[in-house]
Design an enzyme around this catalytic site. Sequence first.
Site, PDB file in Angstrom:
ATOM      1  N   TYR A   1       0.828  -4.200  12.271  1.00  0.00           N
ATOM      2  CA  TYR A   1       0.709  -2.716  11.875  1.00  0.00           C
ATOM      3  C   TYR A   1       1.437  -1.835  13.038  1.00  0.00           C
ATOM      4  O   TYR A   1       1.889  -0.910  12.288  1.00  0.00           O
ATOM      5  CB  TYR A   1      -0.822  -2.159  12.006  1.00  0.00           C
ATOM      6  CG  TYR A   1      -1.511  -2.772  10.575  1.00  0.00           C
ATOM      7  CD1 TYR A   1      -1.653  -4.031  10.561  1.00  0.00           C
ATOM      8  CD2 TYR A   1      -1.924  -2.003   9.567  1.00  0.00           C
ATOM      9  CE1 TYR A   1      -2.349  -4.656   9.382  1.00  0.00           C
ATOM     10  CE2 TYR A   1      -2.591  -2.442   8.444  1.00  0.00           C
ATOM     11  CZ  TYR A   1      -2.705  -3.703   8.264  1.00  0.00           C
ATOM     12  OH  TYR A   1      -3.273  -4.265   7.068  1.00  0.00           O
TER      13      TYR A   1
ATOM     14  N   HIS B   1      -4.115   1.251  11.961  1.00  0.00           N
ATOM     15  CA  HIS B   1      -3.908   0.006  12.688  1.00  0.00           C
ATOM     16  C   HIS B   1      -5.226  -0.671  12.968  1.00  0.00           C
ATOM     17  O   HIS B   1      -6.260  -0.230  13.777  1.00  0.00           O
ATOM     18  CB  HIS B   1      -3.242   0.301  13.941  1.00  0.00           C
ATOM     19  CG  HIS B   1      -3.069  -0.954  14.890  1.00  0.00           C
ATOM     20  ND1 HIS B   1      -3.049  -2.453  14.337  1.00  0.00           N
ATOM     21  CD2 HIS B   1      -2.476  -1.054  15.963  1.00  0.00           C
ATOM     22  CE1 HIS B   1      -2.682  -3.281  15.307  1.00  0.00           C
ATOM     23  NE2 HIS B   1      -2.430  -2.178  16.688  1.00  0.00           N
TER      24      HIS B   1
ATOM     25  N   ASN C   1     -10.332  -2.968   2.317  1.00  0.00           N
ATOM     26  CA  ASN C   1      -9.867  -2.905   0.843  1.00  0.00           C
ATOM     27  C   ASN C   1     -11.285  -2.658   0.185  1.00  0.00           C
ATOM     28  O   ASN C   1     -12.447  -2.666   0.759  1.00  0.00           O
ATOM     29  CB  ASN C   1      -9.356  -4.208   0.572  1.00  0.00           C
ATOM     30  CG  ASN C   1      -7.791  -4.643   0.815  1.00  0.00           C
ATOM     31  OD1 ASN C   1      -7.138  -3.368   1.206  1.00  0.00           O
ATOM     32  ND2 ASN C   1      -7.439  -5.590   0.839  1.00  0.00           N
TER      33      ASN C   1
ATOM     34  N   HIS D   1       0.798  -1.170   0.088  1.00  0.00           N
ATOM     35  CA  HIS D   1      -0.086   0.167   0.032  1.00  0.00           C
ATOM     36  C   HIS D   1       0.767   1.297   0.025  1.00  0.00           C
ATOM     37  O   HIS D   1       0.501   2.376   0.694  1.00  0.00           O
ATOM     38  CB  HIS D   1      -0.842   0.036   1.143  1.00  0.00           C
ATOM     39  CG  HIS D   1      -1.911  -1.045   1.225  1.00  0.00           C
ATOM     40  ND1 HIS D   1      -3.351  -0.853   0.678  1.00  0.00           N
ATOM     41  CD2 HIS D   1      -1.871  -2.392   1.837  1.00  0.00           C
ATOM     42  CE1 HIS D   1      -4.025  -1.899   0.875  1.00  0.00           C
ATOM     43  NE2 HIS D   1      -3.166  -2.926   1.596  1.00  0.00           N
TER      44      HIS D   1
HETATM   45 FE1  HDE Z   1      -2.728  -4.849   5.447  1.00  0.00          FE
HETATM   46  N1  HDE Z   1      -0.863  -4.147   6.015  1.00  0.00           N
HETATM   47  N2  HDE Z   1      -2.030  -6.790   6.093  1.00  0.00           N
HETATM   48  N3  HDE Z   1      -4.398  -5.784   4.962  1.00  0.00           N
HETATM   49  N4  HDE Z   1      -3.272  -3.042   4.978  1.00  0.00           N
HETATM   50  C1  HDE Z   1      -0.549  -2.886   5.880  1.00  0.00           C
HETATM   51  O1  HDE Z   1       0.581  -1.419   7.486  1.00  0.00           O
HETATM   52  C2  HDE Z   1      -0.813  -6.639   6.852  1.00  0.00           C
HETATM   53  C3  HDE Z   1      -4.723  -6.927   4.899  1.00  0.00           C
HETATM   54  C4  HDE Z   1      -4.309  -2.719   4.445  1.00  0.00           C
HETATM   55  O2  HDE Z   1      -3.312   3.484   3.920  1.00  0.00           O
HETATM   56  C5  HDE Z   1       0.883  -2.379   6.586  1.00  0.00           C
HETATM   57  O3  HDE Z   1       1.102   0.898   7.899  1.00  0.00           O
HETATM   58  C6  HDE Z   1      -0.690  -8.105   7.420  1.00  0.00           C
HETATM   59  C7  HDE Z   1      -6.139  -6.977   4.691  1.00  0.00           C
HETATM   60  C8  HDE Z   1      -4.332  -1.213   3.962  1.00  0.00           C
HETATM   61  O4  HDE Z   1      -1.784   3.310   5.676  1.00  0.00           O
HETATM   62  C9  HDE Z   1       1.213  -3.679   7.082  1.00  0.00           C
HETATM   63  C10 HDE Z   1      -1.839  -8.892   6.536  1.00  0.00           C
HETATM   64  C11 HDE Z   1      -6.553  -5.678   4.362  1.00  0.00           C
HETATM   65  C12 HDE Z   1      -3.403  -0.850   4.329  1.00  0.00           C
HETATM   66  C13 HDE Z   1       0.078  -4.591   6.695  1.00  0.00           C
HETATM   67  C14 HDE Z   1      -2.434  -7.652   5.845  1.00  0.00           C
HETATM   68  C15 HDE Z   1      -5.532  -5.054   4.682  1.00  0.00           C
HETATM   69  C16 HDE Z   1      -2.539  -1.882   4.899  1.00  0.00           C
HETATM   70  C17 HDE Z   1       1.773  -1.856   5.598  1.00  0.00           C
HETATM   71  C18 HDE Z   1      -2.204 -10.288   6.724  1.00  0.00           C
HETATM   72  C19 HDE Z   1      -7.917  -5.583   3.832  1.00  0.00           C
HETATM   73  C20 HDE Z   1      -2.855   0.541   3.824  1.00  0.00           C
HETATM   74  C21 HDE Z   1       2.247  -0.312   6.038  1.00  0.00           C
HETATM   75  C22 HDE Z   1      -2.569 -10.652   7.874  1.00  0.00           C
HETATM   76  C23 HDE Z   1      -8.865  -5.873   5.246  1.00  0.00           C
HETATM   77  C24 HDE Z   1      -2.936   1.444   5.158  1.00  0.00           C
HETATM   78  C25 HDE Z   1       1.156  -0.063   7.154  1.00  0.00           C
HETATM   79  C26 HDE Z   1      -2.670   3.027   4.795  1.00  0.00           C
HETATM   80  C27 HDE Z   1      -1.210  -1.659   5.300  1.00  0.00           C
HETATM   81  C28 HDE Z   1       0.124  -5.852   7.247  1.00  0.00           C
HETATM   82  C29 HDE Z   1      -3.547  -8.162   5.026  1.00  0.00           C
HETATM   83  C30 HDE Z   1      -5.653  -3.714   4.222  1.00  0.00           C
HETATM   84  C31 HDE Z   1       2.494  -4.194   6.680  1.00  0.00           C
HETATM   85  C32 HDE Z   1       0.087  -8.863   8.003  1.00  0.00           C
HETATM   86  C33 HDE Z   1      -6.892  -8.410   4.615  1.00  0.00           C
HETATM   87  C34 HDE Z   1      -5.713  -0.600   3.463  1.00  0.00           C
HETATM   88  O5  HDE Z   1       1.346  -3.465   8.685  1.00  0.00           O
END
Ligand code: HDE
Length: 680
Positions: free
Chosen positions: A364, A341, A150, A77
């Site tokens: 997060y 988060h 999402n 993202h």
């Molecule tokens: Fe994320 N995801 N994600 N994700 N995600 C991040 O956090 C993670 C997942 C989503 O605009 C990270 O600040 C794991 C699902 C959005 O700043 C990180 C898993 C969904 C955004 C991270 C998922 C999301 C992130 C990277 C599997 C939809 C952008 C930078 C369990 C419900 C937030 C950050 C923004 C961002 C981890 C899966 C949505 C690395 C471990 C499912 C919208 O923490």
Amino acid sequence: MSEEYKNNDGNSKKEQLEKFTTDDRGKKLTTNQGLKVSEDEFSLKADERGPTLMEDFHFREKMTHFDHERIPERIVHARGFAAHGEFQVYESMKKYTKAGFLQDPSKITPVFVRFSTVAGSRGSGELARDARGFSTKFYTEEGNYDLVGNNIPVFFIQDAIKFPDLVHALKPEPHNEIPQAASAHDTFWDFIANNQESAHMVMWAMSDRAIPRSFRMMEGFGVHTFRFVNEEGKAHFVKFHWKPVLGTHSVVWDEAQKINGKDPDFHRRDLWESIENGEYPEYELGVQILSEEDEFKFDFDILDPTKLWPEEDVPVKLIGKMTLNRNVDNVFAETEQVAFHPGSVVPGIDFSNDPLLQGRLFSYTDTQLIRLGGPNFHELPINRPVCPFHNNQRDGYGRQTINKGPVSYHKNSLAANTPEPASESEGGFTHYQEKVEGHKVRARSDSFKDHFSQATLFWNSMSKPEKDHIINAFSFELGKVESEFIQQQVVDMFGKVSKELSTAFAEAIGANSPQGEDSVVTKFSPALSQENTKKKPETRKVAVIISSGFQGDEVRTILDALKEKGVQSELLSDKLGKVNGNDGTELEVNHTFLTADSVLFDAVYAVSGSEQPTSFQKKATYFIDEAFSHFKPIGATHEGKMLFKDNMENSPGVIYDDGKGFAERFIEAISAHRHWDREV
Ligand code: HDE
């Protein structure tokens, strides 16, 4: 008469820029220590032609700051854009949740929303085939609540421990860092073939949902099952939805790829401009609510994030509206430094045991520590709660709060044992007391093992054009995969979703037809098809192709009618300046065929005029033909029609001005978004 058809509010670019004042305007330049600087163009040297001196503290401070201006981009993202706004609930949700911001329809809760692509790096094109992030920070009086979702309601994997594998496979391949912001390569499809729980999300990713027309025209989903908890401590399962008021719309793949070249900022520009023009994006918050007693009533597990709850089975109740009404002042300070988060919740909202959500609750904060350089990121203005916060946390990189006094521990007597925990009745968060028992295992429940039924449900719910787009997307993506072995595995995998689908793309990539039985799932969900979405003309952008000698009164009437319906018109010709109508009307051209392109518009109004230089004709015909091939509505005057290629005559969505209600018919064609029943 001279008229400029620019923004709907008539602001010119210069006026827009002048509106931005900074706190620094009219001030003297100083160092970060507040020392007034007398010279900012020449470094301190030993003689005019001599070496630069170490003593030049101003040069060193300026350069050191510059050298450290980048922070690690988000691992996923990274490419995002955001805006401020507000949220209001329609009616009290007291029956289900005690969350303060969901009680009172008169209460306005400030929000900050960041939209993003997932795979690409921070500078990548915004029209990649990809899921879009849809993160909302509600600044409530009980603390920040983050709904980090999402635009696709399901996810690729069922357990967070697989996330690093998924992302490694999706990102550019490590040996040559190719391809940027694209899933069309071997490692991604190798992962898919070997992790078949991804089938459902892949269907969405190959559909039109993965190439939205605008952030303003896509749905958002919380994905996981959460809990609402009311004052009595009673819980319900809940899934969150954002429904865009303008409907859910997409571009076509050929167009998406061209937009990435012509305007890689297409989505952020669209969001930015609509807010600047006062056309505020709106989304309704929807909830699907399920009583705890109904947890096991479905043929899927509600804890499985690869499953949705069909809206026809569990209706979406619209409970409030969010309006985005203010652009950021500074992208780095706000959009880049915002830290979401899923674990930021308020009393009344709680988690489920979805293993993907449970893993996210760890990830997060961890990522913000590296990205924002320490544990004090909650003090950055964009992350700060609007309610007061007090605890015994101290120090760390970038600490801004100046805590007074000697006490930074609990329990204590010196500060009368404060800050002290709040009881539930005082607003203290208490975790929902779900009963949990079992063996400590690394395992997946059998109820998570059906990977294909909902993938077929999605396929069954698509219209014919949507199905064709999915087949084309698979053919494109797998056509870019070099390993025939992977191609064949994917063909066989999606044979379990639909033989029709898999056979079609197998043929396109020269693979064998899928083996095995076809899916027996016949269920479909009309809510999944974008064909059934809202269709509106507002905020659509029409390219007006014009040259001198046009019928002034006719054209002015149409442009006014479009404006009245909230449709934006921008004038294009082969050069900038004024074009003159046959009655003295003068119009200002906004773009030339060099600076704009058909892929950046929703529709074309071919006006032309009696003066059509050959270079104009050629470029205009190409422009209109391309819009036609992307199924866009096309309106034309008698002279404009001369620019058409033969196959356009009498095609759906092509409207001629023969005087009879042309404006209405053209606006109706624009509302339809695209005319898929057209032969191209
Ligand atoms: Fe994320 N995801 N994600 N994700 N995600 C991040 O956090 C993670 C997942 C989503 O605009 C990270 O600040 C794991 C699902 C959005 O700043 C990180 C898993 C969904 C955004 C991270 C998922 C999301 C992130 C990277 C599997 C939809 C952008 C930078 C369990 C419900 C937030 C950050 C923004 C961002 C981890 C899966 C949505 C690395 C471990 C499912 C919208 O923490």
